[in-house]
Design an enzyme around this catalytic site. Sequence first.
Site, short mmCIF file in Angstrom:
data_model
loop_
_atom_site.label_atom_id
_atom_site.label_comp_id
_atom_site.label_asym_id
_atom_site.label_seq_id
_atom_site.Cartn_x
_atom_site.Cartn_y
_atom_site.Cartn_z
N ARG A 54 8.44 57.93 6.29
CA ARG A 54 7.90 58.50 7.57
C ARG A 54 6.99 57.50 8.51
NH1 ARG A 54 3.89 59.71 4.00
NH2 ARG A 54 1.96 58.99 4.47
N LYS B 164 8.46 59.94 -7.96
CA LYS B 164 7.98 58.67 -8.50
C LYS B 164 8.89 58.02 -9.44
CE LYS B 164 5.45 59.75 -5.11
NZ LYS B 164 5.86 59.21 -3.75
N HIS C 290 -8.91 59.12 -1.59
CA HIS C 290 -7.60 58.78 -1.27
C HIS C 290 -7.36 59.20 0.24
CE1 HIS C 290 -7.06 58.16 -5.43
NE2 HIS C 290 -7.53 59.16 -5.67
N GLU D 202 1.42 54.70 -16.15
CA GLU D 202 1.27 53.19 -15.63
C GLU D 202 -0.03 52.78 -16.06
OE1 GLU D 202 0.99 53.13 -11.35
OE2 GLU D 202 3.20 53.77 -10.96
C1 MV4 Z 1 -3.31 53.45 -9.30
C2 MV4 Z 1 -4.34 52.67 -9.39
C3 MV4 Z 1 -4.48 51.81 -10.37
N1 MV4 Z 1 -3.59 51.50 -11.12
N2 MV4 Z 1 -2.23 53.07 -10.32
C4 MV4 Z 1 -4.40 56.45 -5.84
C5 MV4 Z 1 -3.52 57.12 -5.00
C6 MV4 Z 1 -2.09 56.78 -5.54
N3 MV4 Z 1 -1.45 56.43 -4.27
C7 MV4 Z 1 -2.11 55.78 -6.09
N4 MV4 Z 1 -3.66 55.61 -6.39
C8 MV4 Z 1 -3.83 54.57 -7.54
N5 MV4 Z 1 -2.93 54.45 -8.54
C9 MV4 Z 1 -2.46 52.34 -11.14
N6 MV4 Z 1 -1.48 52.07 -11.98
C10 MV4 Z 1 -5.61 52.95 -8.46
C11 MV4 Z 1 -5.19 54.03 -7.42
C12 MV4 Z 1 -6.27 54.06 -6.62
C13 MV4 Z 1 -6.37 53.98 -5.21
C14 MV4 Z 1 -4.85 53.38 -4.56
C15 MV4 Z 1 -4.92 53.16 -3.58
C16 MV4 Z 1 -6.06 53.10 -2.27
C17 MV4 Z 1 -7.13 53.68 -3.11
C18 MV4 Z 1 -7.19 54.00 -4.46
C19 MV4 Z 1 -8.38 54.50 -4.80
C20 MV4 Z 1 -8.48 54.76 -6.04
C21 MV4 Z 1 -7.59 54.59 -6.88
#
Ligand code: MV4
Length: 501
Positions: free
Chosen positions: A294, A118, A237, A202
């Site tokens: 993918r 990442k 997730h 982040e």
């Molecule tokens: C975040 C976020 C808020 N701010 N990053 C969760 C899985 C991973 N792919 C990234 N995720 C998140 N990253 C920042 N800087 C909130 C989430 C997140 C989330 C993201 C996508 C779909 C569902 C989620 C559920 C909780 C938190």
Amino acid sequence: MSQIKKILVANRGEIAIRVMRTCRELDIETVAVYSEADRTSLHVRYAHEAFYIGESPSNESYLNIDKIIDVAKSCGADAIHPGYGFLSENAEFAKRCTKEGIIFIGPTPDVIVTMGDKIQAREAMTNAGIPVVPGTKDKITSEKEVHDVIKEIGLPIMIKASAGGGGKGMRLIQEESEVISAVRAARSEALSSFGDDSVYIEKYITSPHHIEFQILADQHGNVVHLFERECSVQRRHQKMIEETPSPLMTPELRDEMGKCAVDSAKAVNYVGAGTIEFLVDNNLNYYFLEMNTRLQVEHPITERVTGIDLVKQQIRVAEGDKLEFKQEDLIQKGHAIECRIYAEDPDNNFMPSAGKIYKISEPLGLGVRTDGYVYEGYEIPIYYDSMISKLIVWGKTRDEAIRRMRRALYEYKITGVKTSIKILERVMNNENFIEGNYDTHFIEKNREQLMSSKIKDDISDMVIIATFIDYLDKIGQKEDNTKEFAAAQSCWNKTSFRNHF
Ligand code: MV4
């Protein structure tokens, strides 16, 4: 420009069948591989040839690179399709395929490596002028650094594992006092999950939308996007529902984010089908989150609104063909929604509900597609993902698609295992969802309505079904019991369709 004649599908379940379906349409021979637990799986019977590759645990079968390469070589497969999960984002596997003269249907190993890290991915995107979530450029090495970053961008922040994705090795920090423990926890989780304890920072985006763009790129530098998918309905997730178009999207934002997605792919010389994930905040600011190199589980909703078979395009691109359409040829027609059907018990904390499918009757009719792999008598193995099917509907409008999804869920009858169907029905009847008023916190925010058992479940049906299952269990072993089977069948036929509301 090599013509692919035989594809080994290095996967199982619904995605293995999904890929083979397109191969059949293209007159490409298919090769299945299977583990001990999958001897009776449908993908094995669907393929032209099938080879046993090892014991049930994934690392002894579907993750066994040597074994899969051996099979591909001995059966003369020209290409390998990895599906999603398993080896689909494993750069070593992609490299091995190329080395052995087998086409890996996916991007080059170096792109898989860059996007899998990442910190590297953020750097590549920043260099290409793509907005990334504000945060650190490099991995953090001291506690002081974290406090310095907090002074700069403020709280809350997130600590994320560089090797992570999908929520693993991620910690939220809301107060400075939490820094030490959060960094420690993220690091140790990252180390044990990925063997790499690099973490970065982040800014925390409050209540974001998860919106991703599908892209397709050929080997000649042509890249198009196939619009967005709204994937905010998730629990822990794990995505539950995806739709396109996103209710949040405006034509201007779609254009801008789409161009961004294309630029992201171009910046890393991407080849094949890929997905750029964005977080979108309440003010419609968007930030690159990660890129998935993918085909994704939710690809059918994009296929439904664009009319494009993404697996076919993956194969054509892998053969060296130029994309057969330009950006301006692509349109989003109507509205598509996907519900993932998991064999999980919503009344028992969504624990996997392994077991035998006694009877199954899937929805059909106008605008309905199911991508599944289970059949009557099939026993769901405990070793793999608990998703047993995907239900995809199309409607001219979002309202029509929601109504069609309710109807299709109503028609879905499965006995033997518990499923997520009733929760999906509740979402389709949730006022906020209907209004398109939801973000990544939808499930928590609507917990009461979604989990409430006060809502009438069709108990009389359930009793009949349970009786039926008991009945089959008791008589299943006998030789001369045609009458009993007929009685059981009639019992099943009498159970009505689902109706939880
Ligand atoms: C975040 C976020 C808020 N701010 N990053 C969760 C899985 C991973 N792919 C990234 N995720 C998140 N990253 C920042 N800087 C909130 C989430 C997140 C989330 C993201 C996508 C779909 C569902 C989620 C559920 C909780 C938190």
